[in-house]
Design a protein around this motif. Structure first.
Motif, PDB file in Angstrom:
ATOM      1  N   SER A 103     -62.198 -55.068 121.828  1.00  0.00           N
ATOM      2  CA  SER A 103     -62.165 -55.475 120.299  1.00  0.00           C
ATOM      3  C   SER A 103     -61.164 -54.745 119.746  1.00  0.00           C
ATOM      4  O   SER A 103     -60.359 -55.395 118.567  1.00  0.00           O
ATOM      5  CB  SER A 103     -63.245 -55.409 119.599  1.00  0.00           C
ATOM      6  N   ARG A 104     -60.576 -53.644 119.824  1.00  0.00           N
ATOM      7  CA  ARG A 104     -59.711 -52.619 119.352  1.00  0.00           C
ATOM      8  C   ARG A 104     -58.308 -53.386 119.951  1.00  0.00           C
ATOM      9  O   ARG A 104     -57.213 -53.315 118.988  1.00  0.00           O
ATOM     10  CB  ARG A 104     -59.714 -51.295 119.956  1.00  0.00           C
ATOM     11  N   VAL A 105     -58.009 -54.139 121.116  1.00  0.00           N
ATOM     12  CA  VAL A 105     -57.095 -54.724 121.487  1.00  0.00           C
ATOM     13  C   VAL A 105     -56.635 -55.794 120.663  1.00  0.00           C
ATOM     14  O   VAL A 105     -55.399 -56.218 120.106  1.00  0.00           O
ATOM     15  CB  VAL A 105     -56.859 -54.934 123.080  1.00  0.00           C
ATOM     16  N   ILE A 106     -57.731 -56.670 120.335  1.00  0.00           N
ATOM     17  CA  ILE A 106     -57.671 -57.780 119.645  1.00  0.00           C
ATOM     18  C   ILE A 106     -57.250 -57.360 118.161  1.00  0.00           C
ATOM     19  O   ILE A 106     -56.513 -58.004 117.572  1.00  0.00           O
ATOM     20  CB  ILE A 106     -58.892 -58.670 119.686  1.00  0.00           C
ATOM     21  N   ILE A 116     -49.033 -43.658 116.074  1.00  0.00           N
ATOM     22  CA  ILE A 116     -48.614 -44.880 116.453  1.00  0.00           C
ATOM     23  C   ILE A 116     -49.536 -45.940 116.523  1.00  0.00           C
ATOM     24  O   ILE A 116     -50.826 -45.710 117.307  1.00  0.00           O
ATOM     25  CB  ILE A 116     -47.682 -44.732 117.729  1.00  0.00           C
ATOM     26  N   PRO A 117     -49.527 -46.990 115.780  1.00  0.00           N
ATOM     27  CA  PRO A 117     -50.720 -48.219 115.846  1.00  0.00           C
ATOM     28  C   PRO A 117     -50.397 -48.917 116.788  1.00  0.00           C
ATOM     29  O   PRO A 117     -49.107 -49.283 117.540  1.00  0.00           O
ATOM     30  CB  PRO A 117     -50.565 -48.721 114.626  1.00  0.00           C
ATOM     31  N   MET A 118     -51.466 -49.442 117.792  1.00  0.00           N
ATOM     32  CA  MET A 118     -51.487 -50.685 118.657  1.00  0.00           C
ATOM     33  C   MET A 118     -51.514 -51.871 117.634  1.00  0.00           C
ATOM     34  O   MET A 118     -52.431 -51.998 117.019  1.00  0.00           O
ATOM     35  CB  MET A 118     -52.402 -50.614 119.563  1.00  0.00           C
ATOM     36  N   PRO A 119     -50.510 -52.888 117.934  1.00  0.00           N
ATOM     37  CA  PRO A 119     -50.527 -54.016 116.821  1.00  0.00           C
ATOM     38  C   PRO A 119     -51.813 -54.543 117.346  1.00  0.00           C
ATOM     39  O   PRO A 119     -52.208 -54.818 118.457  1.00  0.00           O
ATOM     40  CB  PRO A 119     -49.147 -54.632 117.186  1.00  0.00           C
TER      41      PRO A 119
END
Ligand code: HEC
Length: 140
Positions: A103-106, A116-119
């Motif tokens: 759910s974090r990847v999505i 740094i954020p993951m989009p």
């Protein structure tokens, strides 16, 4: 004639004793090595070799390659995001972690590894995201 035979037997016997000692010593050492050798060899298998027949690993890897993940993640080295190996070290492989990380990847994420954020990846299905996370968490 008799003496000659006696001498040569003595030499032969001495030679055999030397051989037996040297050979015996080497052999004990060798068999000691060979019983310990296979264990480290197995540990040295890379996660890729270990999991090459695991469908979760194979499918997840294929999906990762189709998506943009490789532009920010490598297996062994941190680039923009943490290396997959670091992620695998941090989280145990279990359903709960697979779901949370998927759910974090999505949704995207920040703060777990730094500034740094993951989009977000809003177009990924939950199944695909979970499949990729399974691949990542198997890299240990
Ligand atoms: C634009 C760069 C970028 C892309 C593309 C990207 N990531 Fe990330 N990823 C990051 C960053 C940066 C972090 C660390 C985020 C943080 O600190 O919370 C991260 C963290 C993660 C984590 C760990 C999350 C956590 O909570 O510990 C996983 C798993 C992950 N990414 C998987 C993926 C997968 C799978 C893809 C492809 C669908 C992907 N990433 C694409 C940059 C990226």
């Amino acid at each position: 004639m008799k003496l000659n035979k006696h001498v040569s037997l003595a030499i032969l016997a001495a030679g055999m004793m030397t051989f037996a000692c040297g050979g015996g010593g080497n052999e004990t050492q060798k068999s000691g090595e060979s019983t310990t050798a296979p264990a480290p060899a197995e540990e040295k298998q890379t996660p890729g070799e270990k999991n090459k027949d695991n469908p979760d690993f194979v499918k997840g890897l294929a999906l990762v390659k189709e998506n943009d993940c490789p532009s920010c993640h490598m297996v062994e080295r941190k680039i923009v995001g943490p290396s997959y190996a670091e992620v695998a070290d941090k989280y145990e492989y279990n359903d709960e972690n697979v779901e949370t990380l998927a759910s974090r990847v999505i949704a995207g994420n920040v703060g777990e590894w730094g500034e740094i954020p993951m989009p977000a990846h809003p177009n990924l299905s939950k199944e695909d995201a979970e499949q990729m996370v399974k691949y990542v968490l198997l890299l240990k």
